[in-house]
Design a protein around this motif. Structure first.
Motif, short mmCIF file in Angstrom:
data_model
loop_
_atom_site.label_atom_id
_atom_site.label_comp_id
_atom_site.label_asym_id
_atom_site.label_seq_id
_atom_site.Cartn_x
_atom_site.Cartn_y
_atom_site.Cartn_z
N ARG A 211 64.90 -13.62 99.17
CA ARG A 211 63.54 -14.09 98.90
C ARG A 211 63.51 -15.51 98.32
N GLY A 212 64.33 -16.36 98.90
CA GLY A 212 64.34 -17.75 98.47
C GLY A 212 64.98 -17.99 97.12
N LYS A 213 65.77 -17.03 96.62
CA LYS A 213 66.43 -17.15 95.32
C LYS A 213 67.94 -16.98 95.47
N GLU A 219 72.78 -15.53 86.90
CA GLU A 219 71.80 -16.61 86.87
C GLU A 219 71.06 -16.69 88.20
N VAL A 220 69.79 -17.11 88.15
CA VAL A 220 68.95 -17.17 89.35
C VAL A 220 68.30 -18.55 89.45
N ASN A 224 67.05 -23.57 98.72
CA ASN A 224 66.33 -24.32 99.75
C ASN A 224 67.04 -24.34 101.09
N GLY A 225 67.99 -23.43 101.29
CA GLY A 225 68.70 -23.36 102.56
C GLY A 225 70.05 -24.03 102.57
N LYS A 226 70.41 -24.73 101.49
CA LYS A 226 71.71 -25.39 101.40
C LYS A 226 72.45 -24.98 100.14
N LEU A 227 73.69 -24.60 100.30
CA LEU A 227 74.55 -24.25 99.18
C LEU A 227 75.45 -25.45 98.87
N THR A 228 75.35 -25.97 97.66
CA THR A 228 76.14 -27.13 97.26
C THR A 228 77.28 -26.69 96.35
#
Length: 334
Positions: A211-213, A219-220, A224-228
């Protein structure tokens, strides 16, 4: 009495018996409550016929679903290579390992940091010969650097980072942190202190996206679609990484490194030290052992193959058969 007379008597008896039974039958059904019982039973059987068939079908579908999930868990689902969504051989060329995972050539080549193949002259312990290249090459930088991993689907994921210390010969020479979208997931990583020199070491970080998290280590944050994945510059030398990949799954799906006798001995010494400390505290004395403590994190322990309990799988099957057989019997009687 003649034979004909005996036959006549039996004929009269049978006729009287049939007439009496017919009268009883008619008398029973002439009772008000008897007609109600027959009507109720007829309606009940018709209702059971309408309700039981979907119920039986639902139970069969549920059992088949459980069996399918069980077969999927036993290897019927995607293999390890198909679960990996992104993999890079940092500082090196493309490589496919023994598990079928395809590591791409480092996308940061010529853009950020420095590639090093200093470790190719050394054999890497705990790694298979064909995959030692994943620990012999590396990318480092004099400041914080990282990689971006696109993730489009929700679910449970695992980040696996591969390391080997091939330059420094003592601890406190290279220490750095690892961040995942601004969450510090590895603190004060000292590879030499963990496993020693020229020894493979995997840092494994589970996380989930729903759900966009992004959820990691309690931690939460917004995703945004990219994992850095950032390797953070510390006080001791430069951060680095040898290889890394992201896969869908759980900790049990991650391949284990080969056992290392030296690390196992350290663990035994730590256990002995703890036992001596506890005994010293009980006797009013403190242990004087000087064995150093090492924190070894090279992936989850190998699961016990005999620890699986299939009783939960058998229960719905028994329930389904327990309902199906009586229902089938009732339908056949209608």
């Amino acid at each position: 009495m003649s034979t004909a007379g005996i036959g006549t008597v039996f004929t009269h008896l049978l006729t009287a018996g049939n007439r009496h039974r017919s009268n009883l039958h008619q008398g029973f059904f002439n009772l008000p409550w008897a007609n109600w019982c027959v009507s109720a039973c007829t309606k009940l059987c018709m209702a059971m016929r309408r309700v039981t068939v979907p119920l039986v079908i639902g139970l069969v579908v549920a059992v088949l679903s459980l069996l399918a999930e069980h077969c999927w868990a036993d290897g019927g689902g995607p293999n390890l290579a198909e679960r990996v969504i992104w993999a890079v051989n940092a500082g090196g060329e493309a490589h496919t390992d023994m598990h079928g995972i395809h590591f791409k050539k480092d996308p940061l080549e010529g853009k950020l940091g420095k590639a090093s193949d200093y470790g190719v002259r050394l054999p890497i312990l705990r790694s298979s010969p064909e995959d030692q290249v994943l620990y012999q090459t590396e990318r480092y930088n004099e400041d914080t650097f990282g990689y971006e991993v696109p993730i489009r689907e929700e679910g449970d994921y695992i980040l696996v980072m591969k390391y080997a210390e091939v330059y420094f010969a003592q601890s406190q020479q290279k220490v750095f942190d690892v961040r995942l979208n601004d969450h510090v997931v590895v603190k004060d990583l000292d590879i030499f202190e963990r496993v020693g020199h020229s020894t493979a070491h995997d840092e494994i970080v589970p996380f989930s996206i729903r759900r966009g998290k992004l959820s990691v280590q309690g931690e939460v944050s917004t995703f945004n679609g990219k994992l850095t994945v950032d390797f953070v510059k510390g006080y001791y030398d430069n951060p680095k990484v040898c290889a890394l990949y992201v896969m869908k799954g759980t900790l049990d799906d991650v391949p284990k490194l080969q056992p290392h006798p030296g690390l196992e001995k350290r663990e035994e010494l730590e256990e002995e030290e703890e036992e001596e400390t506890e005994a010293g505290e009980e006797g009013g004395k403190k242990s004087t052992s000087t064995v150093p403590k090492y924190k070894v994190q090279s992936g989850p322990r190998t699961p016990n193959p005999y620890a699986a309990d299939n009783s939960s799988l058998m229960f719905p099957i028994l329930v389904a058969f327990g309902v199906f057989i009586p229902t089938l019997f009732c339908l056949c009687r209608l």
